[in-house]
Write an enzyme that holds these catalytic residues in place. Structure first.
Site, PDB file in Angstrom:
ATOM      1  N   ASN A 185       1.867  -2.236   5.424  1.00  0.00           N
ATOM      2  CA  ASN A 185       1.262  -0.914   5.638  1.00  0.00           C
ATOM      3  C   ASN A 185      -0.159  -0.813   5.096  1.00  0.00           C
ATOM      4  O   ASN A 185      -0.959  -0.017   5.601  1.00  0.00           O
ATOM      5  CB  ASN A 185       2.149   0.149   4.971  1.00  0.00           C
ATOM      6  CG  ASN A 185       1.454   1.474   4.850  1.00  0.00           C
ATOM      7  OD1 ASN A 185       1.367   2.232   5.816  1.00  0.00           O
ATOM      8  ND2 ASN A 185       0.911   1.771   3.676  1.00  0.00           N
ATOM      9  N   LYS A 239      -6.760  -4.063  13.902  1.00  0.00           N
ATOM     10  CA  LYS A 239      -5.465  -3.539  14.347  1.00  0.00           C
ATOM     11  C   LYS A 239      -5.014  -4.181  15.662  1.00  0.00           C
ATOM     12  O   LYS A 239      -3.817  -4.302  15.915  1.00  0.00           O
ATOM     13  CB  LYS A 239      -5.530  -2.010  14.475  1.00  0.00           C
ATOM     14  CG  LYS A 239      -5.728  -1.295  13.134  1.00  0.00           C
ATOM     15  CD  LYS A 239      -4.601  -1.588  12.161  1.00  0.00           C
ATOM     16  CE  LYS A 239      -4.709  -0.778  10.878  1.00  0.00           C
ATOM     17  NZ  LYS A 239      -3.583  -1.036   9.957  1.00  0.00           N
ATOM     18  N   ALA A 292     -10.652  -4.022  15.748  1.00  0.00           N
ATOM     19  CA  ALA A 292     -10.436  -5.475  15.842  1.00  0.00           C
ATOM     20  C   ALA A 292      -9.288  -5.893  14.929  1.00  0.00           C
ATOM     21  O   ALA A 292      -8.433  -6.705  15.308  1.00  0.00           O
ATOM     22  CB  ALA A 292     -11.721  -6.220  15.479  1.00  0.00           C
ATOM     23  N   GLY A 296       0.830  -1.213   0.000  1.00  0.00           N
ATOM     24  CA  GLY A 296       0.000   0.000   0.000  1.00  0.00           C
ATOM     25  C   GLY A 296       0.852   1.246   0.000  1.00  0.00           C
ATOM     26  O   GLY A 296       0.598   2.186   0.755  1.00  0.00           O
ATOM     27  N   ALA A 297       1.867   1.270  -0.903  1.00  0.00           N
ATOM     28  CA  ALA A 297       2.899   2.309  -0.807  1.00  0.00           C
ATOM     29  C   ALA A 297       2.770   3.419  -1.851  1.00  0.00           C
ATOM     30  O   ALA A 297       3.699   4.192  -2.039  1.00  0.00           O
ATOM     31  CB  ALA A 297       4.277   1.662  -0.891  1.00  0.00           C
ATOM     32  N   TYR A 306     -12.236  -1.851  12.400  1.00  0.00           N
ATOM     33  CA  TYR A 306     -10.841  -1.381  12.271  1.00  0.00           C
ATOM     34  C   TYR A 306     -10.052  -1.703  13.546  1.00  0.00           C
ATOM     35  O   TYR A 306      -8.922  -2.197  13.486  1.00  0.00           O
ATOM     36  CB  TYR A 306     -10.882   0.123  11.997  1.00  0.00           C
ATOM     37  CG  TYR A 306      -9.544   0.764  11.735  1.00  0.00           C
ATOM     38  CD1 TYR A 306      -8.903   0.592  10.505  1.00  0.00           C
ATOM     39  CD2 TYR A 306      -8.930   1.555  12.694  1.00  0.00           C
ATOM     40  CE1 TYR A 306      -7.675   1.200  10.255  1.00  0.00           C
ATOM     41  CE2 TYR A 306      -7.715   2.170  12.452  1.00  0.00           C
ATOM     42  CZ  TYR A 306      -7.079   1.992  11.233  1.00  0.00           C
ATOM     43  OH  TYR A 306      -5.865   2.595  10.988  1.00  0.00           O
ATOM     44  N   ASP A 355      -3.688  -6.990  -4.567  1.00  0.00           N
ATOM     45  CA  ASP A 355      -4.491  -6.895  -3.344  1.00  0.00           C
ATOM     46  C   ASP A 355      -3.901  -7.831  -2.286  1.00  0.00           C
ATOM     47  O   ASP A 355      -3.909  -9.057  -2.468  1.00  0.00           O
ATOM     48  CB  ASP A 355      -5.930  -7.310  -3.713  1.00  0.00           C
ATOM     49  CG  ASP A 355      -6.886  -7.304  -2.544  1.00  0.00           C
ATOM     50  OD1 ASP A 355      -6.436  -7.210  -1.386  1.00  0.00           O
ATOM     51  OD2 ASP A 355      -8.106  -7.408  -2.800  1.00  0.00           O
ATOM     52  N   VAL A 356      -3.436  -7.267  -1.168  1.00  0.00           N
ATOM     53  CA  VAL A 356      -2.771  -8.095  -0.149  1.00  0.00           C
ATOM     54  C   VAL A 356      -3.723  -9.082   0.534  1.00  0.00           C
ATOM     55  O   VAL A 356      -3.268 -10.026   1.177  1.00  0.00           O
ATOM     56  CB  VAL A 356      -2.057  -7.235   0.921  1.00  0.00           C
ATOM     57  CG1 VAL A 356      -0.882  -6.478   0.337  1.00  0.00           C
ATOM     58  CG2 VAL A 356      -3.023  -6.311   1.647  1.00  0.00           C
ATOM     59  N   SER A 374      -2.386   0.480  15.034  1.00  0.00           N
ATOM     60  CA  SER A 374      -2.961   1.811  15.260  1.00  0.00           C
ATOM     61  C   SER A 374      -3.231   1.958  16.753  1.00  0.00           C
ATOM     62  O   SER A 374      -3.478   0.950  17.437  1.00  0.00           O
ATOM     63  CB  SER A 374      -4.278   1.936  14.496  1.00  0.00           C
ATOM     64  OG  SER A 374      -5.019   3.046  14.963  1.00  0.00           O
TER      65      SER A 374
END
Ligand code: NAP
Length: 242
Positions: free
Chosen positions: A87, A156, A154, A11-12, A152, A60-61, A139
């Site tokens: 990331n 992270k 959950a 995601g860079a 989100y 797509d990761v 996060s």
């Protein structure tokens, strides 16, 4: 210390991921730049202007097979995979009572399963090398929770558990795995928040400023250089979590 190494950053194309890719390029690392929808030619040129090579790879990761192919391409192109920064991440904010199954699943699939997919595939390469540094983006929300972000938070929090378990499993071969927990960083992800929401955020940041993508990138470089730090969650949040 990192000159000539290979760093894979997911995601860079923009935001924190782009800053991380640039920071590793400035350290002399060749960059495998994963992007999802698109990446600008200027971003590739900015990285290569540091005197390193940049291999952009679209995908797509959250796709297990793609994650394997990404690591294979990195190894084929550069001979080793020394640093992996997971990331890539998304938000789909909604109060729990109204959150759809799709909103929950897609955040978990990208943020947590995507991270697992990459760690799973890079581990075989790093185990053979007997070295490597894995850095996962968590996060503060994964540490504290947040109303409207159950999916989100959950994902992270899951990244933290994944990081600590990976650190324990891979340490015997000299591989480190750490997480960074950013607070509020000004990127496209936070640009969707209203001015009121942003002001409320500033209120709970003791250092009274938002983070920058570079604040996060410099910690990623620090973690990649330090071979005696593993299984840690580094908060980079202006003091939000003390
Ligand atoms: P951003 O500007 O929205 O960038 C996220 C990147 O991830 C985008 O380039 C996006 O590509 C990519 N991505 C999304 N889904 C993907 C997928 N399935 N496969 C590969 N790439 C994918 O967000 P950011 O603020 O830089 O966030 C970067 C990381 O830091 C995320 O993990 C985020 O959760 C974390 N974080 C951010 C903050 C903050 O305040 N900004 C705070 C804490 C943690 P497309 O746009 O092309 O889909």
């Amino acid at each position: 210390m990192l000159d000539g190494k290979t760093a894979v950053v997911t995601g860079a194309a923009k935001g924190i991921g782009k800053a991380i890719a640039l920071a590793f390029a400035k350290e002399g690392c060749n960059i495998v730049l994963n992007y999802h929808s698109s990446v600008s030619e200027e971003t590739i040129q900015e990285i290569e202007a540091c005197g390193v090579k940049c291999l952009p790879v679209q995908g797509d990761v959250s796709d297990f097979k793609f994650a394997g192919d990404l690591i294979k391409q990195a190894k084929k192109e550069f001979g080793s995979v020394d640093i992996l920064v997971n990331n890539a991440g998304i938000t789909r904010d909604m109060l729990l009572m109204r959150m759809s199954e799709e909103e929950f699943d897609c955040v978990i699939n990208t943020n947590l399963k995507g991270c697992f997919n990459m760690v799973r595939h890079v581990s075989s390469v790093m185990l053979k090398q007997r070295s490597g540094s894995i850095i996962n983006m968590s996060s503060v929300v994964g540490v504290m929770g947040n109303a409207g972000q159950a999916n989100y938070a959950a994902s992270k929090a899951g990244v933290i558990g994944l990081t600590k378990s990976t650190a324990k499993e891979l340490a015997q071969r000299g591989i480190t795995c750490n997480a960074i927990a950013p607070g509020f960083v000004e990127t496209d992800m936070t640009a969707i928040l209203s001015e009121e929401q942003k002001a409320a955020m500033l209120d709970v940041i003791p250092l009274k400023r938002y983070g920058t993508a570079e604040d996060i990138a410099s910690v990623a470089v620090f973690l990649a250089k330090h071979t005696y730090i593993t299984g840690q969650v580094i908060n980079v949040d202006g003091g939000m979590v003390i």
